[in-house]
Scaffold this motif. Sequence first.
Motif, short mmCIF file in Angstrom:
data_model
loop_
_atom_site.label_atom_id
_atom_site.label_comp_id
_atom_site.label_asym_id
_atom_site.label_seq_id
_atom_site.Cartn_x
_atom_site.Cartn_y
_atom_site.Cartn_z
N ARG A 215 45.98 -9.86 -58.83
CA ARG A 215 47.50 -9.91 -57.44
C ARG A 215 48.69 -9.42 -57.81
N MET A 254 40.54 -20.98 -52.36
CA MET A 254 41.75 -19.96 -51.33
C MET A 254 42.68 -20.15 -52.19
N GLU A 268 47.12 -11.29 -45.08
CA GLU A 268 46.82 -12.33 -45.47
C GLU A 268 48.12 -12.66 -46.34
N ILE A 269 48.93 -11.75 -46.66
CA ILE A 269 49.33 -12.68 -47.93
C ILE A 269 51.32 -12.50 -47.21
N LYS A 273 48.90 -16.22 -45.27
CA LYS A 273 47.89 -17.61 -44.85
C LYS A 273 46.71 -17.90 -46.18
N THR A 274 45.76 -18.18 -46.51
CA THR A 274 45.44 -18.05 -47.85
C THR A 274 44.56 -16.56 -48.23
N TYR A 275 44.43 -16.70 -49.32
CA TYR A 275 43.69 -15.35 -49.15
C TYR A 275 42.43 -15.33 -50.58
N SER A 276 41.88 -14.54 -50.98
CA SER A 276 41.14 -14.44 -51.81
C SER A 276 41.15 -13.44 -52.64
N GLN A 278 40.11 -10.88 -52.35
CA GLN A 278 39.71 -9.23 -51.47
C GLN A 278 41.75 -8.46 -51.91
N CYS A 279 42.88 -9.47 -52.30
CA CYS A 279 44.34 -8.70 -51.79
C CYS A 279 43.55 -7.61 -52.85
N TRP A 282 43.08 -4.34 -51.52
CA TRP A 282 43.79 -3.64 -50.39
C TRP A 282 45.02 -3.28 -50.80
N PRO A 341 40.28 -9.89 -43.99
CA PRO A 341 39.64 -9.16 -45.09
C PRO A 341 37.80 -9.38 -45.09
#
Length: 432
Positions: A215, A254, A268-269, A273-276, A278-279, A282, A341
């Motif tokens: 993160r 999430m 998404e952040i 939004k909710t995120y996984s 996959q952040c 990125w 994502p």
Amino acid sequence: MSLHIVGGLLIKRFGKTGIRSVNLLRFRLAQEFLLKYNVIGSCDWKFHSIPIISPVILTMSSTLQVNKRPSQLDKPATVPHTRVDDELELDNMFSMGKRLGQGSFGIVREAVDISSGKKWAVKAVNKEKAGSSAVKLLEREVSILKRVNHEHIIHLEQVFETSKKMYLVMELCEHGELANLLKVQHHFKEEEVTPIIRDLASAISYLHKNDIVHRDLKLENILVHRNEESGDLHIKVTDFGLSVVKDGVGHENMMQQFCGTPIYMPPEIVDNKTYSQQCDVWAMGVIAYYLLTGSPPFKARDEESLYDYIKKGDIDFQGEHIRDCSASAHECIQGMLKVDPAHRLTASEVLDHHWITGVQNGSANVLVLMKKWKDELNEDGEDDTGHSSSTEQEISESPDEGQQPKNNKSELKSQNNLSKSIVVREQVPSQL
């Protein structure tokens, strides 16, 4: 997540973005797709025959990866955590050397183990000055470092704790932060960036398989060291203060907390939004672009404008240095910086990408593979039943939007305020 083939073989993907579907003609063609892209035998596919409802249902693990690599989940050694009454006891164990970094709540020093002569980096944090919130982040970092064991993740040797301070004895990376190395070199050659991204993808793939999301991946949180045997430079991921351990996969796991560093944040952040996990991918894409060009892919004078550019996701591959890079480099970076994502490459897919492996038939995101495969079938104009395949629902890509302005000095100067982590956290650099 499940892929259901029903009747005419409608494949459905269940995830946070809802249901995505594409008609895949008939079962023999579905088999052709799986075999063509080397999925069968390398992924966790299970076939269930349900004659009345559907010919077959394919159930797979939460992250489908083509040419999946063997797991690296080695069990870490136990990290000693020792309570000491007097800080002077540490003077009998370590000979403290030069300062590597300093923050608001502590300091990092090079230290020599008196008994073995081995060099370490000792991070000392004043718990009283840090406060309860920063101490919680520190405890989270220690907890995660105790459970991981990977060659490209910083190694925690042991922890000492007094009533006022905590000492983390960590692996020493003598070349410091990757960010500082970039400042000296201004930008890296493509052949220098490729092994860095390979090491980074290996570390992040390992974390994700352990349900750990970093993160806060950024150049400042990547340390550089030289392999004693080969002499090659390698990287180590560090600073797990914002990291989180999930309870598995699925929508209920999430994340929602707005945190990280602005120029590395995914759409998404910034869009709340909710995120996984996959952040993290990125951020890897941002890092790759940053290393190749000397500046981040999304730039602005203020935070709000920066977030607008990130949500659009337009990447300039015509700028200095980046335009001369290979097509496979552009493709991999584009894959890591997909706005959606669900269409973004996973860390393991980055590790298997032909830019990293040098093998031209490397894999891609499974949704992209299905679209590519379907498009190849559509070139004939008809499916195997003789009917037009124009009614098949496309797997959508992110829409094209406006472009961001070109680089200028004022924009680059503004990045100083957009490259700091957004949370109240421990103000101690990992190692400089």
